[in-house]
Design a protein around this motif. Structure first.
Motif, PDB file in Angstrom:
ATOM      1  N   PRO A 116     -10.689 -11.079   3.940  1.00 11.61           N
ATOM      2  CA  PRO A 116     -11.751 -10.309   4.597  1.00 11.61           C
ATOM      3  C   PRO A 116     -11.310  -9.775   5.970  1.00 11.61           C
ATOM      4  N   GLU A 117     -10.587 -10.585   6.726  1.00 12.02           N
ATOM      5  CA  GLU A 117     -10.119 -10.172   8.051  1.00 12.02           C
ATOM      6  C   GLU A 117      -9.070  -9.044   7.923  1.00 12.02           C
ATOM      7  N   ILE A 118      -8.229  -9.189   6.905  1.00  9.24           N
ATOM      8  CA  ILE A 118      -7.184  -8.162   6.713  1.00  9.24           C
ATOM      9  C   ILE A 118      -7.806  -6.819   6.308  1.00  9.24           C
ATOM     10  N   TYR A 119      -8.816  -6.846   5.451  1.00  7.77           N
ATOM     11  CA  TYR A 119      -9.492  -5.585   5.087  1.00  7.77           C
ATOM     12  C   TYR A 119     -10.026  -4.904   6.348  1.00  7.77           C
ATOM     13  N   ASN A 148     -11.435  -0.022  -0.662  1.00 10.00           N
ATOM     14  CA  ASN A 148     -10.552   1.137  -0.797  1.00 10.00           C
ATOM     15  C   ASN A 148     -10.032   1.578   0.558  1.00 10.00           C
ATOM     16  N   ILE A 149      -8.804   2.087   0.505  1.00 11.63           N
ATOM     17  CA  ILE A 149      -8.242   2.777   1.677  1.00 11.63           C
ATOM     18  C   ILE A 149      -7.798   4.114   1.134  1.00 11.63           C
ATOM     19  N   GLY A 150      -8.431   5.183   1.560  1.00 12.74           N
ATOM     20  CA  GLY A 150      -8.186   6.481   0.933  1.00 12.74           C
ATOM     21  C   GLY A 150      -8.483   6.341  -0.546  1.00 12.74           C
ATOM     22  N   ASP A 151      -7.557   6.836  -1.385  1.00 17.07           N
ATOM     23  CA  ASP A 151      -7.826   6.731  -2.824  1.00 17.07           C
ATOM     24  C   ASP A 151      -7.209   5.478  -3.439  1.00 17.07           C
ATOM     25  N   LYS A 152      -6.718   4.576  -2.606  1.00 19.18           N
ATOM     26  CA  LYS A 152      -6.104   3.349  -3.145  1.00 19.18           C
ATOM     27  C   LYS A 152      -7.089   2.189  -3.123  1.00 19.18           C
ATOM     28  N   LEU A 153      -7.119   1.495  -4.239  1.00 14.59           N
ATOM     29  CA  LEU A 153      -8.029   0.349  -4.326  1.00 14.59           C
ATOM     30  C   LEU A 153      -7.263  -0.942  -4.069  1.00 14.59           C
ATOM     31  N   LEU A 154      -7.914  -1.837  -3.348  1.00 16.60           N
ATOM     32  CA  LEU A 154      -7.379  -3.188  -3.136  1.00 16.60           C
ATOM     33  C   LEU A 154      -8.280  -4.138  -3.901  1.00 16.60           C
ATOM     34  N   PHE A 155      -7.735  -4.777  -4.914  1.00 18.19           N
ATOM     35  CA  PHE A 155      -8.528  -5.745  -5.679  1.00 18.19           C
ATOM     36  C   PHE A 155      -8.246  -7.133  -5.125  1.00 18.19           C
ATOM     37  N   LEU A 210       0.831  -1.217   0.000  1.00 14.04           N
ATOM     38  CA  LEU A 210       0.000   0.000   0.000  1.00 14.04           C
ATOM     39  C   LEU A 210       0.860   1.259   0.000  1.00 14.04           C
ATOM     40  N   SER A 211       1.998   1.183   0.684  1.00 10.01           N
ATOM     41  CA  SER A 211       2.845   2.377   0.745  1.00 10.01           C
ATOM     42  C   SER A 211       3.673   2.527  -0.533  1.00 10.01           C
ATOM     43  N   GLU A 212       3.741   1.478  -1.344  1.00 15.50           N
ATOM     44  CA  GLU A 212       4.632   1.531  -2.518  1.00 15.50           C
ATOM     45  C   GLU A 212       3.904   1.572  -3.859  1.00 15.50           C
ATOM     46  N   CYS A 213       2.596   1.324  -3.851  1.00 11.84           N
ATOM     47  CA  CYS A 213       1.886   1.153  -5.135  1.00 11.84           C
ATOM     48  C   CYS A 213       0.641   2.041  -5.211  1.00 11.84           C
ATOM     49  N   ASP A 214       0.145   2.215  -6.429  1.00  8.22           N
ATOM     50  CA  ASP A 214      -1.101   2.982  -6.622  1.00  8.22           C
ATOM     51  C   ASP A 214      -2.323   2.099  -6.409  1.00  8.22           C
ATOM     52  N   PHE A 215      -2.227   0.850  -6.801  1.00  6.47           N
ATOM     53  CA  PHE A 215      -3.318  -0.116  -6.598  1.00  6.47           C
ATOM     54  C   PHE A 215      -2.678  -1.446  -6.192  1.00  6.47           C
ATOM     55  N   ILE A 216      -3.459  -2.268  -5.492  1.00 10.40           N
ATOM     56  CA  ILE A 216      -2.934  -3.578  -5.074  1.00 10.40           C
ATOM     57  C   ILE A 216      -3.865  -4.674  -5.593  1.00 10.40           C
ATOM     58  N   GLY A 242      -8.845  -1.307   8.093  1.00  6.37           N
ATOM     59  CA  GLY A 242      -9.875  -0.258   8.112  1.00  6.37           C
ATOM     60  C   GLY A 242     -10.328   0.060   6.700  1.00  6.37           C
ATOM     61  N   ALA A 243     -10.193  -0.911   5.795  1.00  5.36           N
ATOM     62  CA  ALA A 243     -10.576  -0.673   4.388  1.00  5.36           C
ATOM     63  C   ALA A 243     -12.089  -0.696   4.256  1.00  5.36           C
ATOM     64  N   ASN A 244     -12.553   0.068   3.297  1.00 10.92           N
ATOM     65  CA  ASN A 244     -13.990   0.131   3.028  1.00 10.92           C
ATOM     66  C   ASN A 244     -14.312  -0.848   1.898  1.00 10.92           C
ATOM     67  N   ILE A 245     -15.119  -1.867   2.202  1.00 10.80           N
ATOM     68  CA  ILE A 245     -15.426  -2.884   1.180  1.00 10.80           C
ATOM     69  C   ILE A 245     -16.481  -2.329   0.221  1.00 10.80           C
ATOM     70  N   LEU A 246     -16.144  -2.272  -1.063  1.00 12.97           N
ATOM     71  CA  LEU A 246     -17.128  -1.796  -2.053  1.00 12.97           C
ATOM     72  C   LEU A 246     -18.120  -2.907  -2.381  1.00 12.97           C
ATOM     73  N   PHE A 247     -17.625  -4.125  -2.459  1.00 10.00           N
ATOM     74  CA  PHE A 247     -18.483  -5.305  -2.640  1.00 10.00           C
ATOM     75  C   PHE A 247     -17.619  -6.548  -2.435  1.00 10.00           C
TER      76      PHE A 247
END
Ligand SMILES: Nc1nc2c(c(=O)[nH]1)N[C@H]1C(S)=C(S)[C@@H](COP(=O)(O)OP(=O)(O)OC[C@H]3O[C@@H](n4cnc5c(N)ncnc54)[C@H](O)[C@@H]3O)O[C@H]1N2
Ligand code: MOO
Ligand SMILES: [Mg+2]
Length: 430
Positions: free
Chosen positions: A270-273, A297-304, A249-255, A277-282
């Motif tokens: 799911p536990e890691i999100y 998402n965490i801030g403007d970064k998306l976690l796929f 997260l600290s090194e990339c734009d998206f994960i 404190g990530a916001n689950i979009l779906f």
């Protein structure tokens, strides 16, 4: 009790992801490194092409009016006063009944308004004097490539966000771009998760498999136009996985993670999100394969959180990650190119969800036909290699028949679409 997830529509899932879309900034690269990059500024011509009248043939530059009465019975004689090749400019002006021998690409000399091809004249050499005989009338402007006939100064040639193809690169060179403004690629971190994963160079062990998703996703990221930052595979172990994602997260734009997003005992995403404190979009989509695809998402970064199953992982990327990358690269058609094709074989399997079937599309007798390839299960890897598109079979109870016209999404076509594939919701269940 296992968590019951509420599936959402494909279109809604794409929209939720695209709410977090961002535009990349511009960087300048050498023209030698611009292939397949996305143009950071529109390409507007700053000069005419060609920027001088020139000959498109090897021939003789003449004044057309001097050929007015030329016929085969009454050929007209011209004195050859100079010879020029491409890149040379004659200092002489073509006068009445004079000609300058001119090669393809050379600037038309002063006084001349046309060119006659070498094959159409008879050349003579007498007393060191060169002449030619012309037997036909030549029109004003005949065989002249006029200044600006290709491109006019001020023409808008290529729009910002276009992919740099060989043709675009030729234009960049034409207009002197030794350095090219391109969109900076987003950096996408890739972490393959799973205690069963072996590295590519490790021998097989019972119960273990080699990590193929990591390489497949890397390749999809590159094809989409982004940069990969690959991390080591992670076992299904919450602490080390959490640390790896935090670092990414600290090194990339998206994960992108693959695996561990479902409801199994060792599916820790799911536990890691939650911990992040990530916001689950779906975390569930009305589609097969890839129903477990999770995006947060965490801030403007998306976690796929893509599925571990290879085919589900592949489809999840093409539907949800690719448009984010292409939008970042300023494409106004960030979604896969859509087409319609005729199904060639029956697809009897009924399905309540929208099904994205790995398929081959091809032209047969001027018609686009499509066929499923390989085994249509989300855990297979082989069919991905044989597919060049996804055939979309909307959910419903019935299967599909040979001859049905179906929607198709193309992997390799660069045109793209400005709208994602959208389900007709009446025919599909949630
Ligand atoms: N009780 C339920 N079980 C499952 C459900 C469900 O809803 N309820 N969903 C199924 C669906 S659908 C899918 S898809 C998978 C998703 O699984 P995960 O995303 O949690 O992935 P894993 O469990 O880690 O692995 C699944 C499968 O994929 C193989 N895999 C994982 N990583 C790789 C890799 N890098 N390269 C190649 N193959 C990989 C892994 O070995 C597993 O076989 O869950 C179903 N279960
Ligand atoms: O997400 Mo799973 O791929 O529906 O098979
Ligand atoms: Mg799992």
């Amino acid at each position: 009790m296992v968590e019951r997830r509420k599936p959402i529509w494909v279109k809604d899932a794409i929209e939720k992801v695209m709410e977090w879309k961002r535009l990349g900034s511009i960087e300048w690269v050498s023209i030698n490194e611009c292939d397949n990059r996305f143009l950071g500024e529109p390409l507007i011509s700053d000069h005419d092409v060609p920027h001088f009248d020139r000959s498109p043939y090897d021939g003789f530059a003449i004044r057309s009016e001097d050929t007015l009465h030329a016929t085969s019975e009454n050929p007209v004689c011209f004195e050859v006063i100079d010879e020029i090749g491409a890149g040379q400019v004659s200092p002489l002006k073509v006068g009445p009944f004079q000609a300058i021998r001119i090669m393809t690409g050379a600037a038309l000399p002063q006084g001349a308004d046309s060119v006659i091809m070498l094959e159409l004249v008879r050349e003579n050499l007498k007393d060191n004097k060169k002449t030619i005989m012309i037997k036909r009338k030549v029109k004003t402007g005949e065989n002249v490539s006029c200044k600006g006939e290709d491109v006019k100064k001020g023409d808008h040639l290529i729009q910002k966000g276009s992919i740099i193809t060989p043709g675009v690169k030729a234009l960049l060179a034409t207009f002197g771009y030794s350095r090219v403004p391109v969109i900076k690629k987003p950096v996408i971190g890739v972490i393959a998760t799973g205690s069963e994963l072996l590295n590519v160079d490790e021998p097989l062990e019972h119960g273990k498999i080699r990590n193929s998703n990591g390489y497949m996703i890397e390749s999809q990221i590159i094809r989409a136009g982004a940069e990969v930052k690959k991390y080591e595979n992670r076992a299904d172990e919450i602490e080390s996985l959490y640390t790896a994602i935090e670092t990414a997260l600290s090194e990339c734009d998206f994960i992108i993670t693959t695996g561990g997003v479902s409801v199994g005992d060792y599916d820790y995403l799911p536990e890691i999100y939650k911990r992040l404190g990530a916001n689950i979009l779906f975390n569930k989509i009305a589609m097969r394969p890839g129903s477990v695809t999770t995006v947060a998402n965490i801030g403007d970064k998306l976690l796929f959180g893509l599925s571990g199953n290879p085919s589900a992982c592949y489809v999840g990327f093409e539907l949800y990650v690719r448009p984010i990358i292409r939008y970042w690269l300023h494409s106004d058609t960030p979604y896969l190119t859509k087409a319609k094709a005729t199904l060639q074989t029956d697809f009897p399997k009924p399905n309540p969800f929208n099904r994205f079937v790995r398929s081959q599309i091809k032209f047969v007798n001027d018609r686009l036909i499509v066929d499923p390839v390989g085994l249509d299960k989300s855990n297979v890897v082989s069919s991905i290699a044989w597919a060049n598109c996804l055939m979309v079979l909307p959910g419903g109870t019935r299967g599909y028949k040979a001859g049905d016209l179906v929607d198709v999404l193309l992997f390799e076509d660069q045109t793209g679409s400005d709208e994602p594939w959208t389900e007709a919701r009446k025919s599909s269940k949630l």
